[in-house]
Design a protein around this motif. Structure first.
Motif, PDB file in Angstrom:
ATOM      1  N   GLN A 292       0.837  -1.186   0.000  1.00 14.46           N
ATOM      2  CA  GLN A 292       0.000   0.000   0.000  1.00 14.46           C
ATOM      3  C   GLN A 292       0.880   1.248   0.000  1.00 14.46           C
ATOM      4  OE1 GLN A 292      -2.944  -1.628   3.379  1.00 14.46           O
ATOM      5  NE2 GLN A 292      -3.665   0.282   2.441  1.00 14.46           N
ATOM      6  N   SER A 293       0.367   2.294  -0.631  1.00 16.19           N
ATOM      7  CA  SER A 293       1.042   3.591  -0.572  1.00 16.19           C
ATOM      8  C   SER A 293       0.009   4.706  -0.659  1.00 16.19           C
ATOM      9  CB  SER A 293       2.067   3.717  -1.713  1.00 16.19           C
ATOM     10  OG  SER A 293       1.412   3.717  -2.971  1.00 16.19           O
ATOM     11  N   PRO A 294       0.319   5.872  -0.061  1.00 16.17           N
ATOM     12  CA  PRO A 294       1.467   6.125   0.790  1.00 16.17           C
ATOM     13  C   PRO A 294       1.295   5.478   2.161  1.00 16.17           C
ATOM     14  CG  PRO A 294       0.002   8.019   0.827  1.00 16.17           C
ATOM     15  CD  PRO A 294      -0.611   7.039  -0.137  1.00 16.17           C
ATOM     16  N   ARG A 295       2.283   5.542   3.020  1.00 18.28           N
ATOM     17  CA  ARG A 295       2.157   5.025   4.386  1.00 18.28           C
ATOM     18  C   ARG A 295       1.417   6.008   5.272  1.00 18.28           C
ATOM     19  NH1 ARG A 295       5.411   0.731   6.080  1.00 18.28           N
ATOM     20  NH2 ARG A 295       4.180   0.892   7.983  1.00 18.28           N
ATOM     21  N   TYR A 296       1.603   7.297   5.006  1.00 16.42           N
ATOM     22  CA  TYR A 296       0.964   8.339   5.802  1.00 16.42           C
ATOM     23  C   TYR A 296       0.433   9.441   4.882  1.00 16.42           C
ATOM     24  CZ  TYR A 296       3.778   6.151   9.451  1.00 16.42           C
ATOM     25  OH  TYR A 296       4.359   5.245  10.300  1.00 16.42           O
ATOM     26  N   ALA A 297      -0.641  10.102   5.330  1.00 15.72           N
ATOM     27  CA  ALA A 297      -1.169  11.261   4.606  1.00 15.72           C
ATOM     28  C   ALA A 297      -1.770  12.214   5.630  1.00 15.72           C
ATOM     29  CB  ALA A 297      -2.208  10.843   3.579  1.00 15.72           C
TER      30      ALA A 297
ATOM     31  N   TYR B 146     -10.019  -6.185  -0.825  1.00 20.11           N
ATOM     32  CA  TYR B 146     -10.862  -5.523   0.161  1.00 20.11           C
ATOM     33  C   TYR B 146     -10.227  -4.200   0.586  1.00 20.11           C
ATOM     34  CZ  TYR B 146     -12.438 -10.375   0.889  1.00 20.11           C
ATOM     35  OH  TYR B 146     -12.906 -11.653   0.715  1.00 20.11           O
ATOM     36  N   TRP B 147     -11.071  -3.225   0.858  1.00 18.17           N
ATOM     37  CA  TRP B 147     -10.664  -1.995   1.528  1.00 18.17           C
ATOM     38  C   TRP B 147     -11.413  -1.905   2.861  1.00 18.17           C
ATOM     39  CZ3 TRP B 147      -6.713   1.065   0.341  1.00 18.17           C
ATOM     40  CH2 TRP B 147      -6.245   1.112  -0.980  1.00 18.17           C
ATOM     41  N   TYR B 148     -10.632  -1.723   3.939  1.00 20.31           N
ATOM     42  CA  TYR B 148     -11.189  -1.552   5.267  1.00 20.31           C
ATOM     43  C   TYR B 148     -10.763  -0.195   5.815  1.00 20.31           C
ATOM     44  CZ  TYR B 148     -12.572  -6.461   5.960  1.00 20.31           C
ATOM     45  OH  TYR B 148     -13.189  -7.699   5.884  1.00 20.31           O
ATOM     46  N   GLN B 149     -11.612   0.382   6.650  1.00 22.10           N
ATOM     47  CA  GLN B 149     -11.294   1.593   7.396  1.00 22.10           C
ATOM     48  C   GLN B 149     -11.151   1.212   8.865  1.00 22.10           C
ATOM     49  OE1 GLN B 149     -14.447   4.425   8.515  1.00 22.10           O
ATOM     50  NE2 GLN B 149     -13.308   6.007   7.421  1.00 22.10           N
ATOM     51  N   GLN B 150     -10.032   1.589   9.484  1.00 27.30           N
ATOM     52  CA  GLN B 150      -9.807   1.275  10.892  1.00 27.30           C
ATOM     53  C   GLN B 150      -9.573   2.559  11.686  1.00 27.30           C
ATOM     54  OE1 GLN B 150      -6.419  -1.231  11.831  1.00 27.30           O
ATOM     55  NE2 GLN B 150      -7.273  -1.812  13.812  1.00 27.30           N
ATOM     56  N   PRO B 151     -10.625   3.094  12.318  1.00 32.47           N
ATOM     57  CA  PRO B 151     -10.423   4.255  13.195  1.00 32.47           C
ATOM     58  C   PRO B 151      -9.532   3.867  14.371  1.00 32.47           C
ATOM     59  CG  PRO B 151     -12.746   3.951  12.649  1.00 32.47           C
ATOM     60  CD  PRO B 151     -12.037   2.712  12.223  1.00 32.47           C
TER      61      PRO B 151
ATOM     62  N   THR C 226     -10.443  10.513   9.548  1.00 31.79           N
ATOM     63  CA  THR C 226      -9.159  10.177  10.160  1.00 31.79           C
ATOM     64  C   THR C 226      -9.178   8.733  10.613  1.00 31.79           C
ATOM     65  OG1 THR C 226      -8.674  12.435  10.863  1.00 31.79           O
ATOM     66  CG2 THR C 226      -7.627  10.652  12.098  1.00 31.79           C
ATOM     67  N   ALA C 227      -8.271   7.925  10.068  1.00 32.48           N
ATOM     68  CA  ALA C 227      -8.257   6.476  10.308  1.00 32.48           C
ATOM     69  C   ALA C 227      -7.086   5.884   9.540  1.00 32.48           C
ATOM     70  CB  ALA C 227      -9.558   5.829   9.827  1.00 32.48           C
ATOM     71  N   THR C 228      -6.866   4.588   9.755  1.00 26.72           N
ATOM     72  CA  THR C 228      -5.941   3.836   8.915  1.00 26.72           C
ATOM     73  C   THR C 228      -6.759   3.068   7.886  1.00 26.72           C
ATOM     74  OG1 THR C 228      -4.289   3.626  10.666  1.00 26.72           O
ATOM     75  CG2 THR C 228      -4.161   2.057   8.853  1.00 26.72           C
ATOM     76  N   TYR C 229      -6.354   3.157   6.628  1.00 30.71           N
ATOM     77  CA  TYR C 229      -7.063   2.487   5.538  1.00 30.71           C
ATOM     78  C   TYR C 229      -6.257   1.255   5.140  1.00 30.71           C
ATOM     79  CZ  TYR C 229     -10.165   6.387   5.609  1.00 30.71           C
ATOM     80  OH  TYR C 229     -11.083   7.306   6.035  1.00 30.71           O
ATOM     81  N   LEU C 230      -6.892   0.115   5.301  1.00 29.44           N
ATOM     82  CA  LEU C 230      -6.241  -1.169   5.084  1.00 29.44           C
ATOM     83  C   LEU C 230      -6.728  -1.798   3.791  1.00 29.44           C
ATOM     84  CD1 LEU C 230      -6.709  -2.677   8.664  1.00 29.44           C
ATOM     85  CD2 LEU C 230      -4.645  -1.626   7.753  1.00 29.44           C
ATOM     86  N   CYS C 231      -5.798  -2.331   3.048  1.00 27.86           N
ATOM     87  CA  CYS C 231      -6.127  -3.128   1.872  1.00 27.86           C
ATOM     88  C   CYS C 231      -5.781  -4.578   2.190  1.00 27.86           C
ATOM     89  CB  CYS C 231      -5.333  -2.641   0.673  1.00 27.86           C
ATOM     90  SG  CYS C 231      -5.639  -3.580  -0.839  1.00 27.86           S
ATOM     91  N   ALA C 232      -6.610  -5.481   1.729  1.00 29.59           N
ATOM     92  CA  ALA C 232      -6.355  -6.906   1.921  1.00 29.59           C
ATOM     93  C   ALA C 232      -6.718  -7.643   0.641  1.00 29.59           C
ATOM     94  CB  ALA C 232      -7.172  -7.456   3.090  1.00 29.59           C
TER      95      ALA C 232
ATOM     96  N   THR D 213      -2.538   2.677   5.212  1.00 30.89           N
ATOM     97  CA  THR D 213      -2.222   4.100   5.053  1.00 30.89           C
ATOM     98  C   THR D 213      -2.895   4.842   6.198  1.00 30.89           C
ATOM     99  OG1 THR D 213      -2.065   4.011   2.645  1.00 30.89           O
ATOM    100  CG2 THR D 213      -2.514   6.158   3.641  1.00 30.89           C
ATOM    101  N   LYS D 214      -2.077   5.539   6.982  1.00 38.93           N
ATOM    102  CA  LYS D 214      -2.625   6.279   8.120  1.00 38.93           C
ATOM    103  C   LYS D 214      -2.971   7.691   7.679  1.00 38.93           C
ATOM    104  CE  LYS D 214      -1.822   7.142  13.025  1.00 38.93           C
ATOM    105  NZ  LYS D 214      -0.898   6.935  14.162  1.00 38.93           N
ATOM    106  N   LEU D 215      -4.245   8.027   7.716  1.00 36.52           N
ATOM    107  CA  LEU D 215      -4.727   9.334   7.269  1.00 36.52           C
ATOM    108  C   LEU D 215      -5.097  10.202   8.462  1.00 36.52           C
ATOM    109  CD1 LEU D 215      -5.756  11.297   5.058  1.00 36.52           C
ATOM    110  CD2 LEU D 215      -7.982  10.166   5.261  1.00 36.52           C
TER     111      LEU D 215
END
Lengths: 116, 115
Positions: free
Chosen positions: B6-11, B33-38, B87-93, B110-112
């Motif tokens: 995944q990219s970027p790592r941070y935004a 899959y795309w997940y959102q992790q607050p 604001t959350a981390t967006y995970l791809c699987a 990616t931590k947003l």
């Protein structure tokens, strides 16, 4: 709708002591159940998964989990905790339709802190 | 075997700005899959694909979020006008198939942060 509850947000355990993390699921029928672990600064990794059959499932790094249909639970256990087990643990459930689904629902997670 | 990238790592964004997240799944995995992790919460499914087709996007805020996987390999998740609540981390699987008992392989995320 399927759901997962992890009642303990944080657990602190001494190195060498035993560990149990609780997971309760809500689903009509017998689901597929998983435990994932998230180590610091790493992605989620599978610890173990349950298929209908033997209720006790062995996973990696000495972890095991026991499925109970009567209690709607899938608790995770480890006999002797190591400092490297410091992580967040997630229980997850997937529909058991015998067909195509792939939709994994996660619990809120339990942060495990290991002290010496 | 390369993992999910995944990219970027941070935004870090101001409210109202747009951002895109990119995911390269494991080669041969047809499901993505795309997940959102607050923060301090479990991952919550936003959308998932089999090849280039969307299987379920019912949890994707369609007014501001979009996701595509045009060739059935890489995927992009876009937020059109970010809000602080994003604001959350967006995970791809990814996984080898859509079977219910298949394990998922996750990227680092990616931590947003939306200010």
């Amino acid at each position: 709708a399927q759901s997962v509850t992890q009642p303990d947000a944080r657990v602190t355990v001494s190195e060498g002591a035993s560990l149990q993390l609780r997971c309760k699921y809500s689903y009509f029928g017998t689901p597929y159940l998983f435990w994932y672990v998230q180590y610091p600064r790493q992605g989620l990794q599978l610890l173990l998964k349950y298929y209908p059959g033997d209720p006790v499932v062995q996973g990696v790094n000495g972890f095991e989990a026991e499925f109970s249909k009567s209690n709607s639970s899938f608790h995770l256990r480890k006999a002797s905790v190591h400092w490297s087990d410091w992580a967040v643990y997630f229980c997850a459930v997937s529909l058991n339709t015998g067909g195509l689904s792939g939709k994994l629902t996660f619990g809120e997670g339990t942060q495990v802190t290991v002290i010496s | 075997e390369a993992g999910v990238t995944q990219s970027p790592r941070y935004a870090v964004l101001q409210e109202g700005q747009a951002v895109s997240f990119w995911c390269d799944p494991i080669s041969g995995h047809d499901t993505l899959y795309w997940y959102q992790q607050p923060r301090d919460q479990g991952p919550q499914l936003l959308v998932y694909f089999r090849d280039e087709a969307v299987i379920d996007n019912s949890q994707l805020p369609s007014d501001r979020f979009s996701a595509v996987r045009p060739k059935g390999t890489n995927s992009t998740l876009k937020i059109q006008s970010a809000k602080q609540g994003d604001t959350a981390t967006y995970l791809c699987a990814s996984s080898p198939s859509l079977i219910s008992n298949e394990r998922l392989f996750f990227g680092h995320g990616t931590k947003l942060s939306v200010l």
